[in-house]
Write an enzyme that holds these catalytic residues in place. Sequence first.
Site, PDB file in Angstrom:
ATOM      1  N   CYS A   9      76.514 -21.063 -30.475  1.00  0.00           N
ATOM      2  CA  CYS A   9      76.260 -20.007 -31.460  1.00  0.00           C
ATOM      3  C   CYS A   9      76.961 -20.419 -32.756  1.00  0.00           C
ATOM      4  CB  CYS A   9      76.725 -18.646 -30.945  1.00  0.00           C
ATOM      5  SG  CYS A   9      78.491 -18.542 -30.582  1.00  0.00           S
ATOM      6  N   ASN A  12      81.299 -19.559 -31.894  1.00  0.00           N
ATOM      7  CA  ASN A  12      81.830 -19.858 -30.564  1.00  0.00           C
ATOM      8  C   ASN A  12      82.981 -18.911 -30.206  1.00  0.00           C
ATOM      9  OD1 ASN A  12      83.470 -22.635 -28.831  1.00  0.00           O
ATOM     10  ND2 ASN A  12      81.950 -21.252 -28.034  1.00  0.00           N
ATOM     11  N   CYS A  14      81.864 -15.254 -29.800  1.00  0.00           N
ATOM     12  CA  CYS A  14      81.197 -14.056 -29.259  1.00  0.00           C
ATOM     13  C   CYS A  14      80.102 -14.426 -28.263  1.00  0.00           C
ATOM     14  CB  CYS A  14      80.595 -13.206 -30.391  1.00  0.00           C
ATOM     15  SG  CYS A  14      81.805 -12.615 -31.601  1.00  0.00           S
ATOM     16  N   ARG A  15      78.958 -14.897 -28.752  1.00  0.00           N
ATOM     17  CA  ARG A  15      77.801 -15.097 -27.881  1.00  0.00           C
ATOM     18  C   ARG A  15      77.942 -16.286 -26.939  1.00  0.00           C
ATOM     19  NH1 ARG A  15      73.670 -15.241 -32.734  1.00  0.00           N
ATOM     20  NH2 ARG A  15      75.571 -16.153 -33.616  1.00  0.00           N
ATOM     21  N   SER A  16      78.278 -17.466 -27.474  1.00  0.00           N
ATOM     22  CA  SER A  16      78.265 -18.644 -26.593  1.00  0.00           C
ATOM     23  C   SER A  16      79.395 -18.656 -25.553  1.00  0.00           C
ATOM     24  CB  SER A  16      78.216 -19.956 -27.400  1.00  0.00           C
ATOM     25  OG  SER A  16      79.332 -20.110 -28.219  1.00  0.00           O
ATOM     26  N   ASP A 122      73.559 -11.604 -33.652  1.00  0.00           N
ATOM     27  CA  ASP A 122      74.983 -11.862 -33.831  1.00  0.00           C
ATOM     28  C   ASP A 122      75.745 -10.537 -33.765  1.00  0.00           C
ATOM     29  OD1 ASP A 122      77.478 -12.580 -34.638  1.00  0.00           O
ATOM     30  OD2 ASP A 122      76.780 -13.901 -36.240  1.00  0.00           O
TER      31      ASP A 122
HETATM   32  P1  4NP Z   1      79.212 -15.866 -32.615  1.00  0.00           P
HETATM   33  O1  4NP Z   1      79.645 -14.687 -33.606  1.00  0.00           O
HETATM   34  O2  4NP Z   1      78.399 -16.835 -33.438  1.00  0.00           O
HETATM   35  O3  4NP Z   1      78.385 -15.162 -31.587  1.00  0.00           O
HETATM   36  O4  4NP Z   1      80.488 -16.444 -32.072  1.00  0.00           O
HETATM   37  C1  4NP Z   1      80.334 -14.882 -34.800  1.00  0.00           C
HETATM   38  C2  4NP Z   1      81.702 -15.107 -34.787  1.00  0.00           C
HETATM   39  C3  4NP Z   1      82.369 -15.238 -35.992  1.00  0.00           C
HETATM   40  C4  4NP Z   1      81.678 -15.145 -37.192  1.00  0.00           C
HETATM   41  C5  4NP Z   1      80.310 -14.921 -37.189  1.00  0.00           C
HETATM   42  C6  4NP Z   1      79.648 -14.800 -35.992  1.00  0.00           C
HETATM   43  N1  4NP Z   1      82.371 -15.241 -38.425  1.00  0.00           N
HETATM   44  O5  4NP Z   1      81.763 -15.015 -39.483  1.00  0.00           O
HETATM   45  O6  4NP Z   1      83.584 -15.550 -38.421  1.00  0.00           O
END
Ligand code: 4NP
Length: 147
Positions: A9, A12, A14-16, A122
């Site tokens: 994602c 790294n 939240c989702r992955s 997201d």
């Molecule tokens: P992920 O979510 O891609 O599912 O891990 C996010 C985590 C952090 C951020 C954006 C999305 N960020 O902007 O820091």
Amino acid sequence: MIRSILFVCLGNTCRSPTAEAVFRVLAEGRGLHIDSAGTSGWHDGGRSDPRASAEARQRGYDISPIRSRKVTALDFETFDLIIAMDFENLQDLRNVQPAGSKARIELFLPYAPELNRDEVPDPYFEDNFSKVFDMIETASKGLLSTL
Ligand code: 4NP
């Protein structure tokens, strides 16, 4: 034959990591190498988002040992299958895939056709961690059934 899967994602956090933890449990005993990474590197070395950790814990999964890391060129040699959460991740992965790499790069949600959507949204800004967890769990079961 798929022996290794990398979930990717943006952050790294939240989702992955959620997908990594869920899939690791579902695929236990199959001898698969499972990992996760982010396209951004923004949270390198950091823990998963506390909201994702809390959601996972409630569902009986533990993502607390996972630390964020950025996708590397080596990942395209190490992993047979690289799973992207959304179209942006997919494009970013294709942009850095080294020439000659045989890794398959695919979106995750086509493994859950019943959801009728292409992307895992997201949750970082939308705060819909429960809904996202459901999608990841459904797609993980779908992916496992194809292996
Ligand atoms: P992920 O979510 O891609 O599912 O891990 C996010 C985590 C952090 C951020 C954006 C999305 N960020 O902007 O820091």
